[in-house]
Design a protein around this motif. Structure first.
Motif, PDB file in Angstrom:
ATOM      1  N   UNK A  44      74.402   4.663  53.981  1.00 34.28           N
ATOM      2  CA  UNK A  44      75.574   4.986  54.797  1.00 34.28           C
ATOM      3  C   UNK A  44      75.514   4.114  56.046  1.00 34.28           C
ATOM      4  N   UNK A  45      76.460   3.229  56.183  1.00 37.39           N
ATOM      5  CA  UNK A  45      76.453   2.314  57.325  1.00 37.39           C
ATOM      6  C   UNK A  45      76.476   3.058  58.656  1.00 37.39           C
ATOM      7  N   UNK A  46      77.178   4.193  58.727  1.00 34.02           N
ATOM      8  CA  UNK A  46      77.256   4.962  59.983  1.00 34.02           C
ATOM      9  C   UNK A  46      75.869   5.444  60.425  1.00 34.02           C
ATOM     10  N   UNK A  47      75.011   5.763  59.473  1.00 38.14           N
ATOM     11  CA  UNK A  47      73.642   6.174  59.794  1.00 38.14           C
ATOM     12  C   UNK A  47      72.813   4.947  60.161  1.00 38.14           C
ATOM     13  N   UNK A 107      66.953  11.079  61.857  1.00 39.00           N
ATOM     14  CA  UNK A 107      68.293  10.806  61.339  1.00 39.00           C
ATOM     15  C   UNK A 107      68.660  11.928  60.360  1.00 39.00           C
ATOM     16  N   UNK A 108      69.928  12.250  60.356  1.00 32.80           N
ATOM     17  CA  UNK A 108      70.458  13.289  59.480  1.00 32.80           C
ATOM     18  C   UNK A 108      71.564  12.655  58.636  1.00 32.80           C
ATOM     19  N   UNK A 109      71.607  12.983  57.352  1.00 29.40           N
ATOM     20  CA  UNK A 109      72.667  12.476  56.487  1.00 29.40           C
ATOM     21  C   UNK A 109      74.029  12.999  56.928  1.00 29.40           C
ATOM     22  N   UNK A 110      75.036  12.151  56.839  1.00 27.26           N
ATOM     23  CA  UNK A 110      76.355  12.485  57.371  1.00 27.26           C
ATOM     24  C   UNK A 110      76.931  13.816  56.881  1.00 27.26           C
ATOM     25  N   UNK A 111      76.739  14.219  55.608  1.00 27.41           N
ATOM     26  CA  UNK A 111      77.291  15.526  55.204  1.00 27.41           C
ATOM     27  C   UNK A 111      76.693  16.713  55.978  1.00 27.41           C
ATOM     28  N   UNK A 145      76.110   4.330  72.170  1.00 30.93           N
ATOM     29  CA  UNK A 145      77.336   4.832  71.533  1.00 30.93           C
ATOM     30  C   UNK A 145      77.092   6.055  70.658  1.00 30.93           C
ATOM     31  N   UNK A 146      75.942   6.725  70.826  1.00 30.85           N
ATOM     32  CA  UNK A 146      75.589   7.847  69.968  1.00 30.85           C
ATOM     33  C   UNK A 146      75.444   9.142  70.786  1.00 30.85           C
ATOM     34  N   UNK A 169      68.352  -3.697  62.247  1.00 29.93           N
ATOM     35  CA  UNK A 169      68.530  -4.519  61.048  1.00 29.93           C
ATOM     36  C   UNK A 169      70.008  -4.697  60.731  1.00 29.93           C
ATOM     37  N   UNK A 170      70.800  -3.649  60.918  1.00 26.77           N
ATOM     38  CA  UNK A 170      72.218  -3.667  60.551  1.00 26.77           C
ATOM     39  C   UNK A 170      73.107  -4.145  61.695  1.00 26.77           C
ATOM     40  N   UNK A 171      72.862  -3.666  62.902  1.00 25.69           N
ATOM     41  CA  UNK A 171      73.771  -3.927  64.018  1.00 25.69           C
ATOM     42  C   UNK A 171      73.344  -5.088  64.918  1.00 25.69           C
ATOM     43  N   UNK A 172      72.147  -5.638  64.713  1.00 24.89           N
ATOM     44  CA  UNK A 172      71.657  -6.715  65.571  1.00 24.89           C
ATOM     45  C   UNK A 172      71.104  -6.172  66.885  1.00 24.89           C
ATOM     46  N   UNK A 173      71.138  -6.981  67.934  1.00 27.56           N
ATOM     47  CA  UNK A 173      70.655  -6.552  69.249  1.00 27.56           C
ATOM     48  C   UNK A 173      71.688  -5.618  69.871  1.00 27.56           C
TER      49      UNK A 173
END
Length: 195
Positions: A44-47, A107-111, A145-146, A169-173
């Motif tokens: 999940x990209x949001x996670x 981290x918690x899964x979005x559901x 932003x969280x 890894x996903x969002x960069x710096x």
């Protein structure tokens, strides 16, 4: 910006991984039987965007790599968060060794968002960190932003310590807020309600 080595002392962060329980969660070491649910929630990209080391997309190979890393305990301890009543895997939490010292992560899964599971797990892990090690300070950080993660950190008594950058890894710096909880403050909060 907070200095990366602030408060790091030559302390032992070694903690065993006892099974922990809250009112609604059973917290235990991740295992092979978690793989399918782990991959489903972690892909999940949001996670992933909120974390440093979670790749996206996230498949079986990434899940197996994570399980092997968690079993090795090279960088701390990791817990699978499961619902007590059903055994359903809902996310992970842990205490990681960083250059700043011991750091709380989760981290918690979005559901399963907005149900208080992260706060339940965090309270228990904060207690574990201070009860099982000699650390004087526990660290936490969150993407700026969280707001949901920030609320968890505040509910655990952490105090703002500055800003820094995180290499995701996903969002960069990305910019993060850093927080710290010292042993004296934790002692004064120990009567918090455990879920």
């Amino acid at each position: 910006m907070v200095a990366e080595a602030e408060d790091s002392e030559d302390e032992s962060y070694a903690i065993d991984c006892p099974v922990l329980a809250t009112e609604r969660l059973a917290m235990r070491a991740p295992r092979e039987s978690d793989l399918e649910q782990l991959v489903t929630l972690a892909d999940n990209r949001h996670v992933a965007e909120m974390l440093a080391r979670m790749p996206h997309p996230y498949g079986e190979a990434e899940g197996r790599t994570f399980l092997a890393m968690a079993a090795s305990r090279r960088a701390g301890i990791v817990y699978a968060l499961t619902l007590k009543d059903t055994g359903t895997f809902v996310g992970c939490a842990g205490l990681n060794t960083t250059d700043r010292g011991l750091e709380l992560g989760y981290w918690i899964g979005e559901p399963y968002w907005k149900r208080g599971y992260a706060t339940e797990a965090a309270h228990v892990l904060v207690d574990l960190a201070f009860q099982r090690t000699s650390i004087q300070v526990l660290h936490a950080s969150t993407r700026v932003i969280n707001p949901a993660s920030r609320r968890v950190i505040h509910k655990c008594g952490f105090q703002y310590a500055g800003q820094g950058m995180l290499n995701s890894i996903v969002a960069g710096q990305v910019p993060v807020e850093r927080y710290r909880l010292d042993r004296k403050t934790w002692n004064s909060l120990r009567n918090w309600i455990h879920y």
